[in-house]
Design a protein around this motif. Structure first.
Motif, PDB file in Angstrom:
ATOM      1  N   PRO A 153       1.122  -1.087  -0.050  1.00 55.67           N
ATOM      2  CA  PRO A 153      -0.057  -0.356   0.034  1.00 55.67           C
ATOM      3  C   PRO A 153       0.719   1.422   0.644  1.00 55.67           C
ATOM      4  O   PRO A 153       2.405   1.384   0.299  1.00 55.67           O
ATOM      5  CB  PRO A 153      -1.010   0.028   1.156  1.00 55.67           C
ATOM      6  N   SER A 154       0.516   2.193  -0.686  1.00 55.57           N
ATOM      7  CA  SER A 154       0.858   3.562  -0.510  1.00 55.57           C
ATOM      8  C   SER A 154       0.692   4.584   1.308  1.00 55.57           C
ATOM      9  O   SER A 154       0.245   3.875   1.763  1.00 55.57           O
ATOM     10  CB  SER A 154       0.483   4.834  -1.291  1.00 55.57           C
ATOM     11  N   LYS A 155       1.877   5.468   1.138  1.00 51.97           N
ATOM     12  CA  LYS A 155       2.094   5.687   2.267  1.00 51.97           C
ATOM     13  C   LYS A 155       0.305   6.235   2.710  1.00 51.97           C
ATOM     14  O   LYS A 155       0.325   6.496   3.791  1.00 51.97           O
ATOM     15  CB  LYS A 155       3.058   7.184   2.588  1.00 51.97           C
ATOM     16  N   SER A 156      -0.218   6.975   1.583  1.00 52.97           N
ATOM     17  CA  SER A 156      -1.059   7.879   1.762  1.00 52.97           C
ATOM     18  C   SER A 156      -2.427   6.835   2.291  1.00 52.97           C
ATOM     19  O   SER A 156      -3.264   7.353   2.549  1.00 52.97           O
ATOM     20  CB  SER A 156      -1.959   8.240   0.883  1.00 52.97           C
ATOM     21  N   ASP A 157      -2.470   5.425   1.310  1.00 50.94           N
ATOM     22  CA  ASP A 157      -3.599   4.590   1.489  1.00 50.94           C
ATOM     23  C   ASP A 157      -3.169   3.801   3.744  1.00 50.94           C
ATOM     24  O   ASP A 157      -4.374   3.847   4.007  1.00 50.94           O
ATOM     25  CB  ASP A 157      -3.489   3.239   0.785  1.00 50.94           C
ATOM     26  N   ILE A 158      -2.308   3.824   3.400  1.00 51.92           N
ATOM     27  CA  ILE A 158      -1.344   3.261   5.119  1.00 51.92           C
ATOM     28  C   ILE A 158      -2.157   4.074   6.030  1.00 51.92           C
ATOM     29  O   ILE A 158      -2.917   4.139   6.965  1.00 51.92           O
ATOM     30  CB  ILE A 158      -0.305   2.821   5.512  1.00 51.92           C
ATOM     31  N   LYS A 159      -2.153   5.888   5.612  1.00 53.32           N
ATOM     32  CA  LYS A 159      -2.766   7.201   6.499  1.00 53.32           C
ATOM     33  C   LYS A 159      -4.028   6.680   6.703  1.00 53.32           C
ATOM     34  O   LYS A 159      -4.465   7.154   8.221  1.00 53.32           O
ATOM     35  CB  LYS A 159      -1.924   8.363   6.549  1.00 53.32           C
ATOM     36  N   GLN A 160      -4.811   6.591   5.807  1.00 54.29           N
ATOM     37  CA  GLN A 160      -6.012   7.300   5.735  1.00 54.29           C
ATOM     38  C   GLN A 160      -6.784   5.397   6.194  1.00 54.29           C
ATOM     39  O   GLN A 160      -7.151   6.262   7.521  1.00 54.29           O
ATOM     40  CB  GLN A 160      -6.634   6.744   3.983  1.00 54.29           C
ATOM     41  N   GLN A 161      -6.215   4.234   6.103  1.00 58.55           N
ATOM     42  CA  GLN A 161      -6.583   3.208   6.766  1.00 58.55           C
ATOM     43  C   GLN A 161      -6.600   3.840   8.288  1.00 58.55           C
ATOM     44  O   GLN A 161      -7.495   2.966   9.577  1.00 58.55           O
ATOM     45  CB  GLN A 161      -6.117   1.612   6.442  1.00 58.55           C
ATOM     46  N   TYR A 162      -5.126   4.034   8.595  1.00 60.18           N
ATOM     47  CA  TYR A 162      -5.196   4.028  10.067  1.00 60.18           C
ATOM     48  C   TYR A 162      -6.362   4.661  10.822  1.00 60.18           C
ATOM     49  O   TYR A 162      -6.483   4.513  11.971  1.00 60.18           O
ATOM     50  CB  TYR A 162      -3.239   4.530  10.246  1.00 60.18           C
ATOM     51  N   ARG A 163      -6.203   5.820  10.288  1.00 58.65           N
ATOM     52  CA  ARG A 163      -7.009   7.272  11.122  1.00 58.65           C
ATOM     53  C   ARG A 163      -8.322   6.474  10.967  1.00 58.65           C
ATOM     54  O   ARG A 163      -9.562   6.366  12.074  1.00 58.65           O
ATOM     55  CB  ARG A 163      -6.734   8.279  10.287  1.00 58.65           C
ATOM     56  N   LYS A 164      -8.998   5.802   9.956  1.00 59.96           N
ATOM     57  CA  LYS A 164      -9.860   5.047   9.800  1.00 59.96           C
ATOM     58  C   LYS A 164     -10.378   4.484  11.125  1.00 59.96           C
ATOM     59  O   LYS A 164     -10.782   4.522  11.978  1.00 59.96           O
ATOM     60  CB  LYS A 164     -10.657   4.974   8.838  1.00 59.96           C
ATOM     61  N   LEU A 165      -9.506   3.146  11.070  1.00 57.03           N
ATOM     62  CA  LEU A 165      -9.511   2.552  12.636  1.00 57.03           C
ATOM     63  C   LEU A 165      -9.355   2.725  13.841  1.00 57.03           C
ATOM     64  O   LEU A 165      -9.873   2.808  14.944  1.00 57.03           O
ATOM     65  CB  LEU A 165      -8.766   0.981  11.974  1.00 57.03           C
ATOM     66  N   ALA A 166      -8.011   3.857  13.922  1.00 62.56           N
ATOM     67  CA  ALA A 166      -8.237   4.626  15.447  1.00 62.56           C
ATOM     68  C   ALA A 166      -9.164   5.162  15.684  1.00 62.56           C
ATOM     69  O   ALA A 166      -9.230   5.606  16.626  1.00 62.56           O
ATOM     70  CB  ALA A 166      -6.641   5.745  14.717  1.00 62.56           C
ATOM     71  N   GLN A 167      -9.955   6.604  14.713  1.00 59.29           N
ATOM     72  CA  GLN A 167     -11.181   6.993  15.234  1.00 59.29           C
ATOM     73  C   GLN A 167     -12.093   5.814  15.826  1.00 59.29           C
ATOM     74  O   GLN A 167     -12.608   6.027  16.911  1.00 59.29           O
ATOM     75  CB  GLN A 167     -11.380   7.452  13.728  1.00 59.29           C
TER      76      GLN A 167
END
Length: 192
Positions: A153-167
């Protein structure tokens, strides 16, 4: 070569008879000596040089205090302190090499190590450290933890998925702290 930090560090040790951490020595030196914070432009190289100079001064002090004053400068990861002859149980064979890791002392007392280490060398040291603590399978585990379907995955995909799950799993929102920490660890691993 005599390290100019020997005197200031000895004074810091005198003011802390119960011992002090290297981090606190670093903070104190930064306050006392503004030029100590101007050793390099690269932040990692700056920290390496500060650490090296402190450790070099400590090992110089350790050797001279033992030979001249019969005082042991105990250097450990968490605490640096002076011990007098009455505080240590010495046998007739005790000498400096019995009280320190000789390889560490040799490294920090070698000025060539300081001079030859540049920003690229520090970056390589850090990368090898991070790779050394990475266990095989961590990447797959991190991808699974963040529920990422692609293996690259791209860094952007990792960050987006992390934010979604972290929330969703944040403890302040009623989520489980262990799950949240696991998400953060996976994120840090994949972003490196």
């Amino acid at each position: 070569m005599k390290n100019p930090l020997v005197g200031p560090i000895l004074e810091i040790l005198r003011l802390h008879p119960d011992g002090i951490s290297e981090f606190d020595i670093l903070k104190t030196l930064k306050e006392q000596l503004p030029e100590f914070s101007q050793l390099a432009d690269d932040m990692n190289l700056q920290l390496f040089r500060q650490h090296f100079l402190i450790m070099n001064a400590l090992y110089q002090l350790q050797s001279s205090l033992w030979q001249e004053e019969n005082l042991l400068l105990n250097i450990s990861a968490l605490r640096i302190n002076l011990l007098s002859a009455t505080q240590i149980q010495r046998s007739a064979s005790t000498n400096l090499s019995d009280s320190v890791d000789a390889k560490l002392a040799a490294y920090y007392l070698d000025w060539e190590e300081y001079e030859k280490t540049d920003a690229d060398a520090v970056a390589q040291l850090l990368n090898s450290f991070y790779k050394g603590i990475s266990l095989p399978g961590n990447r797959d585990s991190a991808l699974k933890t963040l529920q990422l379907k692609t293996s690259n995955p791209s860094k952007s995909d990792i960050k987006q998925q992390y934010r979604k799950l972290a929330q969703k799993h944040h403890p302040d929102r009623g989520g489980d702290q262990d799950v949240f920490i696991g998400l953060r660890q996976a994120y840090e691993y994949l972003m490196f």
